[in-house]
Design a protein around this motif. Structure first.
Motif, short mmCIF file in Angstrom:
data_model
loop_
_atom_site.label_atom_id
_atom_site.label_comp_id
_atom_site.label_asym_id
_atom_site.label_seq_id
_atom_site.Cartn_x
_atom_site.Cartn_y
_atom_site.Cartn_z
N HIS A 37 -7.02 10.63 -6.41
CA HIS A 37 -6.31 10.70 -5.09
C HIS A 37 -7.05 10.00 -4.27
O HIS A 37 -6.25 9.15 -3.44
N THR A 38 -8.29 9.63 -4.15
CA THR A 38 -8.69 8.76 -2.93
C THR A 38 -8.65 7.26 -3.62
O THR A 38 -8.21 6.52 -2.66
N GLY A 39 -8.74 7.30 -4.83
CA GLY A 39 -8.37 5.61 -5.18
C GLY A 39 -6.65 5.18 -4.90
O GLY A 39 -6.69 4.22 -4.46
N LEU A 40 -5.92 6.14 -4.89
CA LEU A 40 -4.54 5.68 -4.68
C LEU A 40 -4.39 5.87 -3.04
O LEU A 40 -3.53 5.08 -2.63
N ASP A 41 -5.02 6.36 -2.41
CA ASP A 41 -4.96 6.50 -0.96
C ASP A 41 -5.45 4.95 -0.58
O ASP A 41 -4.93 4.46 0.31
N TYR A 42 -6.68 4.48 -1.21
CA TYR A 42 -6.79 3.06 -0.85
C TYR A 42 -5.94 2.13 -1.07
O TYR A 42 -5.76 1.12 -0.39
N PHE A 43 -5.30 2.34 -2.35
CA PHE A 43 -4.32 1.35 -2.85
C PHE A 43 -3.17 1.25 -1.93
O PHE A 43 -2.41 0.36 -1.34
N TYR A 44 -2.70 2.54 -1.38
CA TYR A 44 -1.60 2.67 -0.40
C TYR A 44 -1.87 1.95 0.76
O TYR A 44 -1.08 1.25 1.45
N THR A 45 -3.06 2.17 1.45
CA THR A 45 -3.47 1.64 2.52
C THR A 45 -3.51 -0.02 2.35
O THR A 45 -3.17 -0.81 3.37
N TYR A 46 -3.96 -0.49 1.39
CA TYR A 46 -3.74 -1.89 1.16
C TYR A 46 -2.44 -2.49 0.94
O TYR A 46 -2.06 -3.52 1.66
N LEU A 47 -1.64 -1.60 0.39
CA LEU A 47 -0.19 -2.19 0.39
C LEU A 47 0.42 -2.24 1.95
O LEU A 47 1.38 -3.11 2.32
N ALA A 48 0.19 -1.08 2.66
CA ALA A 48 0.54 -1.18 3.96
C ALA A 48 0.09 -2.39 4.84
O ALA A 48 0.74 -2.73 5.61
N GLU A 49 -1.09 -2.61 4.64
CA GLU A 49 -1.86 -3.68 5.56
C GLU A 49 -1.38 -4.96 5.24
O GLU A 49 -1.02 -5.80 6.00
#
Length: 353
Positions: A37-49
């Motif tokens: 869950h934490t890893g996918l949160d980081y990946f989503y933040t990366y995509l958004a940024e």
């Protein structure tokens, strides 16, 4: 589609990741689900940024390039242990776990045919590329195996009886003495058998084999195997059990845990098993008492490495060590032992003499 129908909303990152975490990603354990869950949160933040990704962006817009650029972005990320602490870079092992979450999420999407720019061959290519980018090299075997002097210091610390005040209450005195005898027996049992910590905490008195001076443990895959104890370990276990006086209870002695809790909240009318965390804490505290914590990061699993390496050096029989450890694959066993090139060379020369 008729005039009364509305077009179906395409799957998004959040809808698909939610399904992933409930099924493929979170089906292993609570800890695994949290990490993913934490890893996918980081990946989503990366995509958004970096990719202007939004909550309603269809998951089908993911591209191979987006995954390829995730590792360098992740390398720049920091976190704070607390509000007052300075920012620290994510550990290499943490980044590796987050990349693993993203990779397995991609596999999940490919199998569900949610990402048209990926087929399974492309997934394999991306997986290999990300694996290289986040590869965490394991420590050399020599750094995993404590030396005899380290284990001897640990045992010496375990042998020291607790300091108890003369006016201590009898119940308190008994709990401390039982915990001391338990910890001593525990250290010897781990040292002389190579058991996994998860196997130790599930042992019952009925699992002991008095004829062979050992026990029958249930390991990974629910497989049962025999483990032997040396004389020191067997005597320590016997002394601990004698002082416990389990025969005063109504429950069948064979059903009692081999290693029990002796804290204040433990019940007196039954025996409760210790936890994995308790074993870990015992080894940690004894390591600190023995002044070896700064020299070697000792854990219950370190004693398994110590046992495996010692048994192989004594017998030279890798198959025997494999059986003793409960390994299915000899490659796994070799990871627990230290085999020197000089020893191989000397053995080959000796055979030709």
């Amino acid at each position: 589609m008729t005039s009364n129908q509305t077009p179906e909303t395409p799957p998004t990152y959040h809808t698909e990741s939610k399904i992933f975490l409930k099924t493929a990603g979170g089906g292993q354990s609570e800890h695994t689900a949290k990490t993913y869950h934490t890893g996918l949160d980081y990946f989503y933040t990366y995509l958004a940024e970096t990719c202007d990704w939004r909550d309603d962006t269809p998951i089908a817009e993911l591209t191979p390039e987006m995954f390829q650029e995730f590792p360098p972005w992740l390398l720049k990320q920091t976190y704070r242990r607390s509000e007052r602490s300075a920012p620290a870079q994510l550990a290499e092992s943490t980044r590796s776990l987050y990349m693993l979450a993203a990779t397995r999420f991609l596999r999940f999407l490919v199998l569900r045919k949610r990402v048209p720019r990926f087929d399974y061959a492309e997934y394999d290519r991306i997986k290999e590329e990300l694996s290289k980018a986040t590869n965490v090299k394991s420590r050399p075997v020599a750094q995993k195996i404590p030396g005899p002097e380290v284990v001897a210091a640990l045992v010496h610390a375990a042998e020291q009886p607790p300091a108890i005040k003369e006016d201590a209450a009898p119940g308190y005195r008994r709990r401390l003495m039982l915990a001391w005898r338990r910890n001593l027996a525990l250290v010897h049992a781990l040292r002389s058998s190579g058991m996994r910590v998860g196997e130790v905490v599930t042992l019952k008195r009925g699992d002991l084999d008095y004829d062979r001076q050992g026990a029958w443990v249930t390991g990974k895959g629910r497989k049962t195997r025999f483990v032997a104890f040396d004389d020191e370990a067997w005597e320590a276990i016997a002394a601990y059990l004698t002082n416990r006086q389990d025969d005063t209870l109504l429950v069948n002695v064979a059903q009692h845990p081999l290693f029990c809790r002796h804290d204040r909240s433990a019940r007196t009318d039954r025996r409760l098993p210790i936890s994995v965390r308790t074993v870990q804490n015992v080894i940690k505290e004894l390591s600190e008492q023995a002044n070896i914590a700064g020299r070697f990061n000792l854990s219950p699993h370190s004693l398994r490495h110590f046992f495996a390496n010692g048994l192989l050096q004594f017998t030279g029989n890798l198959a025997l060590v494999q059986e003793a450890l409960g390994h299915n694959d000899p490659k796994t066993t070799r990871g627990y032992t230290r085999i020197r090139v000089e020893e191989i060379s000397a053995s080959v020369r000796a055979m030709s003499d």
